[in-house]
Scaffold this active site. Structure first.
Site, short mmCIF file in Angstrom:
data_model
loop_
_atom_site.label_atom_id
_atom_site.label_comp_id
_atom_site.label_asym_id
_atom_site.label_seq_id
_atom_site.Cartn_x
_atom_site.Cartn_y
_atom_site.Cartn_z
N THR A 12 8.75 12.96 4.70
CA THR A 12 7.73 12.86 5.86
C THR A 12 8.08 13.05 7.13
O THR A 12 9.37 12.84 7.42
CB THR A 12 6.90 11.58 5.70
OG1 THR A 12 6.27 11.40 6.60
CG2 THR A 12 8.05 10.33 5.41
N ASP A 13 7.20 13.32 8.13
CA ASP A 13 7.72 13.36 9.49
C ASP A 13 7.85 11.86 10.06
O ASP A 13 8.65 11.84 11.24
CB ASP A 13 6.83 14.12 10.29
CG ASP A 13 5.21 13.61 10.32
OD1 ASP A 13 5.00 12.59 9.72
OD2 ASP A 13 4.40 14.18 10.94
N GLU A 14 7.58 11.09 9.51
CA GLU A 14 7.31 9.45 9.82
C GLU A 14 8.84 9.10 9.92
O GLU A 14 9.12 8.21 10.53
CB GLU A 14 6.68 8.61 8.86
CG GLU A 14 5.16 8.93 8.83
CD GLU A 14 4.31 7.78 8.57
OE1 GLU A 14 4.95 6.68 8.27
OE2 GLU A 14 3.04 8.02 8.21
N TYR A 66 7.94 1.74 4.92
CA TYR A 66 7.44 3.02 4.31
C TYR A 66 8.54 4.04 4.95
O TYR A 66 9.28 4.88 4.04
CB TYR A 66 6.08 3.64 4.37
CG TYR A 66 5.76 4.97 4.11
CD1 TYR A 66 6.01 5.49 2.83
CD2 TYR A 66 5.66 5.92 5.02
CE1 TYR A 66 6.14 6.75 2.32
CE2 TYR A 66 5.48 7.44 4.84
CZ TYR A 66 5.60 7.65 3.51
OH TYR A 66 5.45 9.23 3.35
N LYS A 80 11.94 6.37 3.31
CA LYS A 80 12.01 7.44 3.16
C LYS A 80 13.10 8.23 3.88
O LYS A 80 13.89 8.96 3.45
CB LYS A 80 10.63 8.26 3.74
CG LYS A 80 9.29 8.07 2.93
CD LYS A 80 9.36 8.43 1.57
CE LYS A 80 9.30 10.43 1.21
NZ LYS A 80 9.27 10.57 -0.15
P1 NAD Z 1 0.53 9.44 -3.62
O1 NAD Z 1 0.65 7.88 -3.32
O2 NAD Z 1 -0.64 10.05 -3.78
O3 NAD Z 1 1.16 9.69 -5.08
C1 NAD Z 1 2.52 9.29 -5.46
C2 NAD Z 1 2.68 9.40 -6.95
O4 NAD Z 1 3.94 8.94 -7.24
C3 NAD Z 1 1.36 8.71 -7.84
O5 NAD Z 1 1.24 9.71 -8.80
C4 NAD Z 1 2.26 7.75 -8.37
O6 NAD Z 1 1.78 7.38 -9.75
C5 NAD Z 1 3.54 8.32 -8.48
N1 NAD Z 1 4.97 7.23 -8.37
C6 NAD Z 1 4.90 6.01 -7.79
N2 NAD Z 1 6.04 5.42 -8.02
C7 NAD Z 1 6.38 5.95 -9.19
C8 NAD Z 1 7.51 5.45 -9.97
N3 NAD Z 1 8.22 4.61 -9.83
N4 NAD Z 1 8.12 6.49 -10.87
C9 NAD Z 1 7.23 7.55 -11.45
N5 NAD Z 1 6.11 7.81 -10.46
C10 NAD Z 1 5.72 7.17 -9.35
O7 NAD Z 1 1.49 10.23 -2.57
P2 NAD Z 1 1.12 11.44 -1.83
O8 NAD Z 1 0.54 11.19 -0.43
O9 NAD Z 1 0.92 12.55 -2.69
O10 NAD Z 1 2.81 11.96 -1.14
C11 NAD Z 1 3.71 12.48 -2.10
C12 NAD Z 1 4.93 12.60 -1.50
O11 NAD Z 1 4.90 13.47 -0.24
C13 NAD Z 1 5.60 11.42 -1.02
O12 NAD Z 1 6.92 11.40 -1.29
C14 NAD Z 1 5.39 11.17 0.28
O13 NAD Z 1 6.18 10.29 0.88
C15 NAD Z 1 5.06 12.53 0.95
N6 NAD Z 1 4.39 12.78 2.03
C16 NAD Z 1 3.30 12.39 1.93
C17 NAD Z 1 2.40 12.94 2.99
C18 NAD Z 1 1.02 12.61 3.09
O14 NAD Z 1 0.19 12.75 4.24
N7 NAD Z 1 0.40 12.00 2.12
C19 NAD Z 1 3.02 13.83 4.17
C20 NAD Z 1 4.31 14.14 4.23
C21 NAD Z 1 5.14 13.78 3.08
O1 DAU Z 2 2.92 11.70 8.77
C1 DAU Z 2 2.73 11.91 7.18
C2 DAU Z 2 2.60 10.47 6.56
O2 DAU Z 2 0.96 10.39 6.67
C3 DAU Z 2 3.04 10.19 5.18
O3 DAU Z 2 4.12 10.34 4.91
C4 DAU Z 2 2.29 9.07 4.80
O4 DAU Z 2 2.58 9.02 3.24
C5 DAU Z 2 0.60 9.19 4.84
O5 DAU Z 2 -0.01 8.12 4.15
C6 DAU Z 2 0.53 9.47 6.18
O6 DAU Z 2 0.74 8.21 7.01
P1 DAU Z 2 -0.33 7.60 8.14
O7 DAU Z 2 0.02 6.14 8.17
O8 DAU Z 2 -0.17 8.38 9.20
O9 DAU Z 2 -1.64 8.04 7.39
P2 DAU Z 2 -2.99 6.80 7.20
O10 DAU Z 2 -4.06 7.81 6.70
O11 DAU Z 2 -2.72 5.47 6.47
O12 DAU Z 2 -3.19 6.73 8.86
C7 DAU Z 2 -3.68 7.71 9.68
C8 DAU Z 2 -3.71 7.19 10.93
O13 DAU Z 2 -5.44 6.38 10.87
C9 DAU Z 2 -2.73 5.87 11.43
O14 DAU Z 2 -2.73 6.07 12.93
C10 DAU Z 2 -3.42 4.45 11.06
C11 DAU Z 2 -4.84 4.97 11.31
N1 DAU Z 2 -5.85 4.16 10.38
C12 DAU Z 2 -5.48 4.24 8.98
C13 DAU Z 2 -6.26 3.45 8.13
C14 DAU Z 2 -5.90 3.24 6.62
C15 DAU Z 2 -7.08 3.44 10.89
O15 DAU Z 2 -7.13 3.69 12.02
N2 DAU Z 2 -7.60 2.80 9.95
C16 DAU Z 2 -7.60 2.86 8.70
O16 DAU Z 2 -8.26 2.03 7.85
#
Ligand code: NAD
Ligand code: DAU
Length: 357
Positions: free
Chosen positions: A138-140, A163, A167
């Protein structure tokens, strides 16, 4: 047949990666390893589950014994690792779970890959390219930007939430295995994804769900935090390009140059959904509710993906307005999916969230 292990394939991004690889590469056998936590859902893969080059394995990456046995048995050629605890708010209430899954789970996978590809001595082999351990990150990990600038691959790590700290630690372990053992690795760091199959705890799907049900739209702080949004299928395509072409040991940033403040994202969503639900213009905006800010809330993320675009020729395909409308359509057409994932403990989680604020 090349055997590729994709972890976390039942989750949001993982399901799009699994579908892309199963459909595009019939000569690969795709193994989807997932624990099926609250975020994992096999419904996300219904359309490809009977394909002969796909196999689901239920399992936990924190269980080293299980992981080692699986790798010994299947002798995977490569790994694309997405399994993780992914929600920042949950990491604030339960950091240890994030250490277990995101750090220990990743190291378990690295060890198992090292063992089958290089033996337990860990000496470099002469021909390691047939194998690849691809860590999806992630970019975080880069922390928070002010009003100016973009994250590049050279930006120092500065994670703020449990989180992002977990990562960042897992990224460091992946690099350490490259530097120490010559394990063939690559890492990508992507910005915020949106699209179908996104669990409705994250901002966009939560607000789609709440607008549909005429519930408040909780905006943390003043809604001025900025995120850089990318359609999930564009992320899956970038993973495909990087998996097949990246230089070993390298890192690529993935992002769509698409910065939005949270409040502007939700105003746009409200407008799109006024039309789609046949509500009066401005009706959904009345649901916007400013709530207590997230602890340690990063102000701004913005990705510079020039390296990926110039070196490997990837670029995003969708404009945000188009992608958001497509996403809303998917949620409105998949009522059953939303009902299923918001039953059980979902309501309890939300009650706890709002008490905590
Ligand atoms: P998600 O939470 O939707 O999915 C995570 C998956 O991992 C689920 O299917 C869950 O069952 C599985 N999992 C969790 N713990 C596990 C374990 N102990 N063993 C096996 N499986 C397990 O997450 P996502 O949003 O699809 O993110 C996927 C990956 O991409 C993550 O590594 C996250 O850090 C990264 N990522 C997410 C975003 C985003 O915006 N969602 C952006 C950049 C990177
Ligand atoms: O940048 C990549 C990341 O983006 C991934 O690595 C994470 O897995 C993914 O969850 C996401 O993280 P964020 O914290 O940015 O996503 P989230 O959707 O939780 O929140 C987006 C923005 O909105 C953040 O500034 C927090 C805000 N927010 C979030 C929720 C859930 C609200 O204002 N209200 C809310 O209820």
């Amino acid at each position: 047949m090349k055997k590729i292990l994709i972890t976390g394939g039942a989750g949001f991004i993982g399901s799009h990666v699994v579908r892309l690889f199963v459909n595009k590469y019939p000569d690969y056998k795709i193994f989807n390893l997932d624990k099926l936590t609250y975020a994992g859902n096999l419904e996300n893969l219904k359309d490809i589950e009977s394909k002969s080059n796909y196999k689901f394995v239920k399992g936990d990456i924190t269980d080293a014994h299980f992981i080692n046995n699986l790798f010994q048995e299947e002798k995977f050629d490569s790994v694309i690792h997405l399994a993780a605890e992914s929600h920042v708010d949950r990491s604030i209430s339960n950091p240890l779970e994030f250490v277990q899954t995101n750090v220990i789970g990743t190291v378990n996978l690295l060890n198992a890959a090292k063992e089958i590809w290089m033996g337990n001595i860990g000496l470099p082999t002469s021909d390691i390219r047939p194998h690849l351990f691809y860590h999806v990150s992630t970019d975080e990990v880069y922390g928070s930007l002010g009003d100016e600038g973009l994250f590049t691959e050279e930006t120092s790590y500065d994670p703020h939430s449990p989180y992002s700290a977990s990562k960042a630690a897992s990224d460091h372990f992946v690099r350490a295995y490259f530097d120490t053992y010559n394990l063939p690795v690559v890492i990508s760091n992507c910005s915020n994804n949106y699209g179908p199959n996104h669990f409705p705890e994250k901002l966009i799907p939560l607000c789609i769900h709440n607008i549909k049900n005429n519930k408040p739209l909780p905006i943390y702080g003043k809604g001025e935090n900025v995120r850089d949004w990318l359609f999930v299928e564009d992320h899956a395509n970038a993973i495909d390009v990087i998996f097949h072409n990246a230089k070993l040991g390298s890192t690529y940033n993935i992002g769509g140059h698409n910065e939005w403040t949270n409040i502007d994202v939700i105003r746009l969503l409200c407008k799109i959904m006024d039309k789609k639900l046949g509500r009066a213009e401005g009706e959904n905006e009345k649901l916007i509710t400013f709530v207590k800010d997230r602890a340690g809330h990063d102000l701004r993320y913005a990705i510079d993906s020039t390296k990926l675009q110039n070196e490997l020729g990837w670029k995003p395909s969708l404009q945000f307005e188009e992608g958001l409308a497509k996403t809303v359509d998917w949620y409105l057409a998949n009522e059953e999916w939303l009902t299923q994932v918001t039953s059980g403990n979902y309501q309890k989680y939300y009650e706890q969230q709002y008490v905590a604020r």
